[in-house]
Design a protein around this motif. Structure first.
Motif, short mmCIF file in Angstrom:
data_model
loop_
_atom_site.label_atom_id
_atom_site.label_comp_id
_atom_site.label_asym_id
_atom_site.label_seq_id
_atom_site.Cartn_x
_atom_site.Cartn_y
_atom_site.Cartn_z
N LYS A 106 0.84 -1.21 0.00
CA LYS A 106 0.00 0.00 0.00
C LYS A 106 0.87 1.26 0.00
N GLN A 107 1.93 1.24 0.81
CA GLN A 107 2.83 2.40 0.87
C GLN A 107 3.58 2.56 -0.45
N ILE A 108 3.98 1.47 -1.05
CA ILE A 108 4.71 1.54 -2.33
C ILE A 108 3.83 2.17 -3.39
N LYS A 109 2.58 1.76 -3.42
CA LYS A 109 1.65 2.32 -4.41
C LYS A 109 1.42 3.81 -4.17
N ALA A 110 1.29 4.19 -2.90
CA ALA A 110 0.99 5.59 -2.57
C ALA A 110 2.20 6.50 -2.77
N ASN A 111 3.39 6.01 -2.41
CA ASN A 111 4.58 6.86 -2.41
C ASN A 111 5.47 6.68 -3.64
N GLY A 112 5.19 5.68 -4.44
CA GLY A 112 6.03 5.43 -5.60
C GLY A 112 7.40 4.87 -5.25
N GLN A 113 7.49 4.19 -4.12
CA GLN A 113 8.77 3.62 -3.72
C GLN A 113 9.05 2.33 -4.48
#
Length: 104
Positions: free
Chosen positions: A64-71
């Motif tokens: 979820k964080q990867i999708k939101a932050n583009g990491q």
């Protein structure tokens, strides 16, 4: 300079790395225990169930964080989720077999 980071500047998601390490580490411990190299008492199975479940949660939050932050680190998060789910499934079957064998 724009607000977007280049691909080389984006770091890997920490939760994705943790999910992969926890998931693969728990699978290693489970496989060594099931191979008979390590004595796994029944009281050790419950923490292993929690650890494998934790790997799934860490991986899901990391995704979820990867999708939101583009990491970076999507593959690590998916690997952690998969390893955690596989470990949870194996430990659930082993726990169920041991507890039904003890009750009967």
């Amino acid at each position: 300079m724009s607000g977007q980071q280049s691909e080389n500047q984006r770091g890997h998601n920490v939760l994705a790395i943790a999910a992969c390490c926890v998931g693969l580490g728990s699978l290693l411990l489970i496989s060594v225990g099931l191979a008979g190299q390590l004595e796994l008492p029944i009281r050790a199975l419950i923490p292993l169930l929690l650890v494998t479940g934790g790997a799934v949660v860490l991986g899901a939050v990391g995704l979820k964080q990867i999708k939101a932050n583009g990491q970076r680190g999507r593959g690590l998060a998916v690997a952690g989720c998969g390893a955690g789910a596989a470990g949870f499934l194996v430990m659930s079957v082993v726990f169920g077999a041991l507890t039904s064998g003890l009750a009967g």
